[in-house]
Motif scaffolding. Sequence first.
Motif, PDB file in Angstrom:
ATOM      1  N   UNK A   1       0.851  -1.205   0.000  1.00 23.00           N
ATOM      2  CA  UNK A   1       0.000   0.000   0.000  1.00 23.00           C
ATOM      3  C   UNK A   1       0.879   1.246   0.000  1.00 23.00           C
ATOM      4  N   UNK A   2       1.873   1.300   0.882  1.00 24.56           N
ATOM      5  CA  UNK A   2       2.699   2.510   0.999  1.00 24.56           C
ATOM      6  C   UNK A   2       3.518   2.771  -0.257  1.00 24.56           C
ATOM      7  N   UNK A   3       3.999   1.705  -0.895  1.00 27.80           N
ATOM      8  CA  UNK A   3       4.853   1.886  -2.075  1.00 27.80           C
ATOM      9  C   UNK A   3       4.038   2.040  -3.364  1.00 27.80           C
ATOM     10  N   UNK A   4       2.711   2.038  -3.257  1.00 23.38           N
ATOM     11  CA  UNK A   4       1.835   2.067  -4.429  1.00 23.38           C
ATOM     12  C   UNK A   4       2.250   0.975  -5.412  1.00 23.38           C
TER      13      UNK A   4
ATOM     14  N   UNK B   1       0.826  -1.327  -6.923  1.00 27.75           N
ATOM     15  CA  UNK B   1      -0.232  -1.892  -7.776  1.00 27.75           C
ATOM     16  C   UNK B   1      -1.007  -0.727  -8.350  1.00 27.75           C
ATOM     17  N   UNK B   2      -1.763  -1.027  -9.385  1.00 28.50           N
ATOM     18  CA  UNK B   2      -2.709  -0.039  -9.894  1.00 28.50           C
ATOM     19  C   UNK B   2      -4.093  -0.683  -9.922  1.00 28.50           C
TER      20      UNK B   2
ATOM     21  N   UNK C   1       2.201  -2.582 -14.919  1.00 32.33           N
ATOM     22  CA  UNK C   1       3.648  -2.343 -14.856  1.00 32.33           C
ATOM     23  C   UNK C   1       4.052  -1.518 -13.642  1.00 32.33           C
TER      24      UNK C   1
ATOM     25  N   UNK D   1       6.082  -2.590 -11.631  1.00 30.09           N
ATOM     26  CA  UNK D   1       7.278  -3.328 -11.214  1.00 30.09           C
ATOM     27  C   UNK D   1       8.227  -2.547 -10.301  1.00 30.09           C
ATOM     28  N   UNK D   2       8.630  -1.312 -10.661  1.00 31.26           N
ATOM     29  CA  UNK D   2       9.575  -0.616  -9.766  1.00 31.26           C
ATOM     30  C   UNK D   2       9.017  -0.466  -8.346  1.00 31.26           C
ATOM     31  N   UNK D   3       7.709  -0.207  -8.251  1.00 33.84           N
ATOM     32  CA  UNK D   3       7.106  -0.029  -6.929  1.00 33.84           C
ATOM     33  C   UNK D   3       6.956  -1.363  -6.196  1.00 33.84           C
ATOM     34  N   UNK D   4       6.690  -2.427  -6.928  1.00 25.27           N
ATOM     35  CA  UNK D   4       6.576  -3.746  -6.296  1.00 25.27           C
ATOM     36  C   UNK D   4       7.931  -4.144  -5.694  1.00 25.27           C
TER      37      UNK D   4
ATOM     38  N   UNK E   1      -1.552   7.536   0.090  1.00 23.47           N
ATOM     39  CA  UNK E   1      -1.781   6.149  -0.339  1.00 23.47           C
ATOM     40  C   UNK E   1      -3.187   6.018  -0.928  1.00 23.47           C
ATOM     41  N   UNK E   2      -3.329   5.087  -1.866  1.00 24.11           N
ATOM     42  CA  UNK E   2      -4.657   4.822  -2.440  1.00 24.11           C
ATOM     43  C   UNK E   2      -5.635   4.426  -1.340  1.00 24.11           C
TER      44      UNK E   2
ATOM     45  N   UNK F   1      -7.579   1.324 -12.070  1.00 22.42           N
ATOM     46  CA  UNK F   1      -6.220   1.219 -11.556  1.00 22.42           C
ATOM     47  C   UNK F   1      -5.528   2.566 -11.588  1.00 22.42           C
TER      48      UNK F   1
ATOM     49  N   UNK G   1       1.692  10.519  -6.015  1.00 22.96           N
ATOM     50  CA  UNK G   1       2.066   9.102  -5.949  1.00 22.96           C
ATOM     51  C   UNK G   1       1.395   8.290  -7.057  1.00 22.96           C
TER      52      UNK G   1
ATOM     53  N   UNK H   1       6.792   1.919 -19.223  1.00 22.53           N
ATOM     54  CA  UNK H   1       7.137   0.494 -19.377  1.00 22.53           C
ATOM     55  C   UNK H   1       6.347  -0.114 -20.544  1.00 22.53           C
TER      56      UNK H   1
ATOM     57  N   UNK I   1       9.304  -8.633 -14.120  1.00 25.37           N
ATOM     58  CA  UNK I   1      10.187  -7.933 -13.182  1.00 25.37           C
ATOM     59  C   UNK I   1      11.629  -7.857 -13.679  1.00 25.37           C
TER      60      UNK I   1
END
Lengths: 218, 698
Positions: free
Chosen positions: A140-143, A145-146, A200, A202-205, B10-11, B465, B589, B600, B633
Amino acid sequence: MPQKHLLTRRLLGTTAVATAMTGVAARAQIPQPKDVQTAIAPAPSFPGNLDMNLDVNGRQHRLSLDPRTTLLDALRDHLGLTGTKKGCDHGQCGACTVLINGVRMNSCLSLAASREGDKIVTIEGLADGEKLHPMQTSFVHADAFQCGFCTPGQICSAVGMANELKRGVPSAVTIDVAAAPTASVDEVRERMSGNICRCSAYPNIVAAILAATEGVTK
Amino acid sequence: MATVIGMPIDRIDGPAKVTGKAIYAADVGADKPVFGAIATATIAYGSIKSIDASEARRQPGVLLVWTHENAPAQAPWVPKAEDPFARPKPQLDSKKIQYYGQPVALVVATTFEAAREAAALIDVTYEKGEGVFDLENAGKDTKTPKQDNVGKPAASKVGDVDMAMRTGFVSVDETYKTPYQNHNQMEPHASTAIWDGDKLTVHCAVQLVESAHACIATTLKLPPEKVEIVAEFIGGGFGGKLPVYGDAILAGLAARELKRPVRVVLTRQQMAHVTTHRGASVQRVRLAAQRDGTLTAIAHESLAQTARADDFVEPIVASTRSLYAAPNRFTQQRTAVLDLPIPGSMRAPGEAIGLLALEQAIDELAVKLDMDPIALRLKNEPKDDPEKHIPFSTRNLVACLQQGADRFGWNKRNPKPGANRQGQWLVGMGVAAAIRGNFLRKAEAKVTMTSAKTATVEMDMTDIGTGSYTIFAQIAAETLDIPVEAVTVKLGHSSYPDTPGSGGSFGASSCGAALLDACQKLKARLDKGEGPQGLTAMGKAAPGDDYKKYAQFAYGAHFAEVGVDADTGEVRLRRMLGVFDAGRILNAKTARSQLIGGMIWGVSSALYEEQPLDLRFGSFMSVDLANYHVPVHADIPSVEAATLKEFDRHANALGSKGVGELGICGAGAAVANAVYNACGARVREYPITVDKILPALS
């Protein structure tokens, strides 16, 4: 004419019912209306159905299912645990990843009947009541996901990956396979590549996983 | 009043998404759902001679089998409508086959396993006709349309490009090709239909709830008030969920017939043909310039696929008309009418592939001029829109290029291809510009004080999303001066106020501006002492004259560094930066996440994505996620996005522009240009795979 279904239906076992939400509240409390429920299928019995016991998120479920039923469809259609997603049904996307005895697995590639005696943990079983698992909080904190559709699989996969690091399992990018692997950027990217995120994130995941697995080594 | 809009919170739907509690269309169980499975055509053109469904009907658990011989009557399809997504979409209505993978039967059974097996047992024989499948050899089926899909002219002409090409100091005349692509959202298209008395509710994976509502009600010949569409969570859209497809229509019809909830989900394999895709394109770009880099001509012509079953003219060259100054200009879009599945919008339709060609051509011109590609772009910065001759609402492309160059370390780039070798890797940098049209659509919003300190927002807008839930909570919180936690946002029900939905990057601005209006009206009444509890206000937004008086675009600059393996030609992205000008950012964010996601996608279109077409059968060949390559990834290193501080007062009351599509625009060209800089391979046919690089290495 449609075939008449002769056998009786049995509603089997006790099932955990996750409740749907309408509207997203910023506050912790999520409204839970009665008009939408997650899937609890009728579990019809056909000749040749198999009786099985599944241990999911610490609860025992007795089911009688078509032997072709995958673990993924058993979770979603028969136990109402729809947090685990079907993205491809062919083991190519990772959206259906769950933990079997702590090891991550694509639930679409496993028949439900073959999982008797295993401890199955899904995304619904990671949090401790209202308290989120550290991996969930970190996402959640790193966002990380979308759209959120691959997210349960990403999180289960990440938790399983952290277990692998703890056990010292090497990966294709581990330089010294005799040494204990650490949760480095390269290790995380390599080990998480079975989980596709089309948004995508990925960087946040990767950032989320690194934050949650800090210090996780053998 | 505290600043909330723009803050990187945060969302608010984050906890639901990380716990599995977010309910998507295929998760809605209602009471005892049964399962539909679709069978699809195995020819591309012709008709059904006969269908033998007897074996399917004999399967245990099968409740219903429909083909064109017994499916319920539906409203007929119409070729044109103001809202193309609201048109009737009848299913199994004819023996005619218009594309490979067209639905030909529906099976509903009590279990998923039974439905799928029965669908596989349906035996169809066809009368096969000769379809036209080849984009570049379509003969008389190659057309010159008057307009593109958004109603802009398909062609434009200023001055004399041919003359400028003959007299320019240097010129570029190259052809670029882009492949068929599929959205491949993680969530397959899904619908769960529930009848309650005479009312139908369809939970479906759709971006435009209002259009879906009209389409389903019309197709099923139901009064609009008897249909409710629900799309609270959507597992990715990218344009592929602008329309609804057979799953929604057939689920609705079958639920009515069986008097019980029916769920129909497309398989991953079916998505390639049943739903829309991005058409392949062939693009010719001509550029002429003076010795100092001043462009004297820009010409951009495209040929792209459309379908016999429905028309779609992707606006591939549209933004070329506004990106750079040049006195002589020509753009034209042609289509080939093919017997293939129907193409449609896919993330930044037009710019996403148009810039793959144009922004590589600009790089080629810079090489010929021996000029820095950033300096070349700065040299041709227009003062106003080069073809419409109206001012830009805002335009900060120059700042994006300059700030990006500083942050990325562009001055370390050696312009000579192949000059930077690091061990096994040939390392290169590339740059490209981003431009994306900015749109606003009519939208309405409702806000209600549910207590003295809490409010609820309602719109039929979706969150695919993008972060809609979160930015609307921020807009309401700041305007009503209450905490974000005190706002509940309800989206995705057709009974809520009408919005344009998610598409074309217009959602946040259109709906956000309508919500701002509603909240300002509500706040004014609260300040007068009305309410508070139960007080409600409606707000509206619509494009005004500023969309005619000003040319409105969002901009950006992409910087990519790649390594090319000196022996194998393998390309690895090493790092990437985008700097964007998208008006006011509503949540730093979530906007960053969207921009990175778009970038990407650009990397993917440059290096990986391709849906090959089998010209023998008119069918796509990479119909699953093992064969349709998208990045994972391990493919994606550091990707960073930054935004300029800006407020576009001509765009809307919030000053914002869309960010969902901007990130992809030009991103792939930056990668292509980096590949050239790394190793000297100029690959004009996307994706840039090793077979196309190897000749330059030997």
